[in-house]
Design a protein around this motif. Sequence first.
Motif, PDB file in Angstrom:
ATOM      1  N   GLY A 250       0.809  -1.210   0.000  1.00 17.13           N
ATOM      2  CA  GLY A 250       0.000   0.000   0.000  1.00 17.13           C
ATOM      3  C   GLY A 250       0.843   1.260   0.000  1.00 17.13           C
ATOM      4  O   GLY A 250       0.509   2.253  -0.649  1.00 17.13           O
ATOM      5  N   THR A 251       1.967   1.229   0.735  1.00 16.14           N
ATOM      6  CA  THR A 251       2.830   2.403   0.784  1.00 16.14           C
ATOM      7  C   THR A 251       3.642   2.573  -0.498  1.00 16.14           C
ATOM      8  O   THR A 251       4.310   3.592  -0.676  1.00 16.14           O
ATOM      9  N   SER A 252       3.591   1.580  -1.392  1.00 17.73           N
ATOM     10  CA  SER A 252       4.328   1.671  -2.650  1.00 17.73           C
ATOM     11  C   SER A 252       3.627   2.582  -3.651  1.00 17.73           C
ATOM     12  O   SER A 252       4.254   3.098  -4.579  1.00 17.73           O
ATOM     13  N   ILE A 253       2.319   2.759  -3.507  1.00 20.83           N
ATOM     14  CA  ILE A 253       1.587   3.699  -4.359  1.00 20.83           C
ATOM     15  C   ILE A 253       1.823   5.088  -3.772  1.00 20.83           C
ATOM     16  O   ILE A 253       1.342   5.396  -2.685  1.00 20.83           O
ATOM     17  N   ARG A 254       2.573   5.924  -4.486  1.00 24.93           N
ATOM     18  CA  ARG A 254       3.029   7.170  -3.887  1.00 24.93           C
ATOM     19  C   ARG A 254       3.372   8.212  -4.949  1.00 24.93           C
ATOM     20  O   ARG A 254       3.568   7.884  -6.116  1.00 24.93           O
ATOM     21  N   LYS A 255       3.437   9.459  -4.518  1.00 23.97           N
ATOM     22  CA  LYS A 255       3.925  10.555  -5.352  1.00 23.97           C
ATOM     23  C   LYS A 255       5.232  11.017  -4.746  1.00 23.97           C
ATOM     24  O   LYS A 255       5.290  11.354  -3.559  1.00 23.97           O
ATOM     25  N   ILE A 256       6.290  11.024  -5.552  1.00 27.65           N
ATOM     26  CA  ILE A 256       7.610  11.390  -5.044  1.00 27.65           C
ATOM     27  C   ILE A 256       8.170  12.555  -5.847  1.00 27.65           C
ATOM     28  O   ILE A 256       7.774  12.794  -6.988  1.00 27.65           O
ATOM     29  N   GLN A 364      11.985   6.470   3.860  1.00 33.51           N
ATOM     30  CA  GLN A 364      10.898   5.477   3.912  1.00 33.51           C
ATOM     31  C   GLN A 364       9.727   5.798   2.991  1.00 33.51           C
ATOM     32  O   GLN A 364       9.339   4.972   2.169  1.00 33.51           O
ATOM     33  N   PRO A 365       9.156   6.999   3.061  1.00 36.45           N
ATOM     34  CA  PRO A 365       8.040   7.282   2.153  1.00 36.45           C
ATOM     35  C   PRO A 365       8.486   7.468   0.709  1.00 36.45           C
ATOM     36  O   PRO A 365       7.728   7.191  -0.218  1.00 36.45           O
ATOM     37  N   TYR A 366       9.739   7.919   0.502  1.00 36.07           N
ATOM     38  CA  TYR A 366      10.218   8.131  -0.865  1.00 36.07           C
ATOM     39  C   TYR A 366      10.339   6.804  -1.619  1.00 36.07           C
ATOM     40  O   TYR A 366       9.863   6.669  -2.740  1.00 36.07           O
ATOM     41  N   VAL A 367      10.981   5.830  -1.000  1.00 32.63           N
ATOM     42  CA  VAL A 367      11.184   4.547  -1.692  1.00 32.63           C
ATOM     43  C   VAL A 367       9.999   3.606  -1.530  1.00 32.63           C
ATOM     44  O   VAL A 367       9.936   2.554  -2.168  1.00 32.63           O
ATOM     45  N   GLY A 368       9.037   3.962  -0.639  1.00 33.23           N
ATOM     46  CA  GLY A 368       7.837   3.134  -0.500  1.00 33.23           C
ATOM     47  C   GLY A 368       8.013   1.920   0.371  1.00 33.23           C
ATOM     48  O   GLY A 368       7.370   0.896   0.162  1.00 33.23           O
ATOM     49  N   HIS A 369       8.894   2.012   1.369  1.00 30.55           N
ATOM     50  CA  HIS A 369       9.066   0.898   2.306  1.00 30.55           C
ATOM     51  C   HIS A 369       7.836   0.756   3.192  1.00 30.55           C
ATOM     52  O   HIS A 369       7.251   1.746   3.617  1.00 30.55           O
ATOM     53  N   SER A 370       7.457  -0.486   3.459  1.00 30.35           N
ATOM     54  CA  SER A 370       6.390  -0.752   4.416  1.00 30.35           C
ATOM     55  C   SER A 370       7.042  -1.265   5.683  1.00 30.35           C
ATOM     56  O   SER A 370       7.665  -2.317   5.695  1.00 30.35           O
ATOM     57  N   ASN A 371       6.911  -0.511   6.776  1.00 26.26           N
ATOM     58  CA  ASN A 371       7.638  -0.861   7.981  1.00 26.26           C
ATOM     59  C   ASN A 371       6.753  -0.621   9.194  1.00 26.26           C
ATOM     60  O   ASN A 371       6.368   0.506   9.485  1.00 26.26           O
ATOM     61  N   LYS A 372       6.426  -1.674   9.907  1.00 23.49           N
ATOM     62  CA  LYS A 372       5.525  -1.570  11.057  1.00 23.49           C
ATOM     63  C   LYS A 372       6.082  -0.642  12.127  1.00 23.49           C
ATOM     64  O   LYS A 372       5.376   0.183  12.697  1.00 23.49           O
TER      65      LYS A 372
END
Length: 398
Positions: A250-256, A364-372
């Motif tokens: 889900g975090t991979s769908i992003r605007k960078i 983290q948000p730039y590359v789209g990492h999902s991290n709890k």
Amino acid sequence: MGKDLTGKELGKGIIQRKDGTYMARYVDRYRKRRTFYDKNLKMLKIKLEKEKYNSKYGMIIQNGMTLQEWFKEFMSLYKEGKVKNTTLYRIHQTFTPCKKHSIGMMKLSDIRGIHIQKLFNELSVNGYSYGTLSLLKSLLNEMFKKAIGNGLALINPCDSVVMPKNEHKESRYLTEEEQEIFLKNAKDYVHYEIFLADLSSGLRIGELLGLKWQDINFEDKTIDIQRTLHYSRLNDNETCHFFFTTPKTGTSIRKIPLLPETEAVLKSVRDKQTENKILYANKWKQEEPFIDMVFTTQFGKPIRYGDVNRTIKTVVNKANMIEKEIAKREHREPFLLKPFSPHCFRHTFVTRCKKYGISYETIQPYVGHSNKEMTEYYNHNTPTIDIDGLRKISFLKF
């Protein structure tokens, strides 16, 4: 009652054929007729009674189905039409090691924990990660549970499988010297711009190859990541073909932000693509849904991950061959590039960010990492990307 060739009664369901072979038939609990043959009447009767017993008490293994055959049936019954194509693709990818291993052709009834343990041990030695093996174990566990419920297996062999030790391995990335050598030797190759774009953006290779021009906003300096390109098959009866899926998580769908070096590369790609459209006008062709792709062949077709990976290997081999010859003349040990995959470019990007002090709150948000842990850290607030900090870094020149 059946009879032999002399007219002697043999028992219900047993006859002797003209060639002397004895044949036994019965209908199992699935209402399927099962037939057995043997030259020895005594052995045939033992086999028949055993099969009848197994059928009555739930131990019949219908059709002697192999693991690979059950996977196909399992997907048809429980996955296809019920989960997204993204999930179907990943399940097929997860099961692939079983298809390449002898266990894939084994009957479900014959598979024991020792067989799966040997498979996992071999895969671990061959470099498969703990995470990949965990996914495979979960898949096999689900498959055998469903097989037991359908009377196709007696036990779940996954219950006795011990996972290999979860050893943390450092992600492969290119040092500045390695990157310089690689790019110097890659300049004349068709995928050179892909290497530059990946090193300067940190995108997953499937995300990069799946970009369309509509995703690039040169005015606002942004890139929308909303799809991943694959070249594979979703079902065993299909041929390999291109298709899109949604990004990994889900975090991979992003605007960078569109960083300066990536912008320069993309504009160069756009100019080259315009030239190709003119040069190969009669051969240039794009079809839905692959219209408006950023990275294409000279004829407008999407680019396969495997081709990019092969080019990397070719460049590495070329660079090492030249370095060996130079080192030999200079009487020194050669500095050789170790093999790597396209994913290494992404790790290299993250490593550069860390080197230049970019916080993980930005990475983290730039590359789209999902991290709890990061999700808990942010307390459900959307992290802010340090755009100015990223734009000060040169990912291609040092």
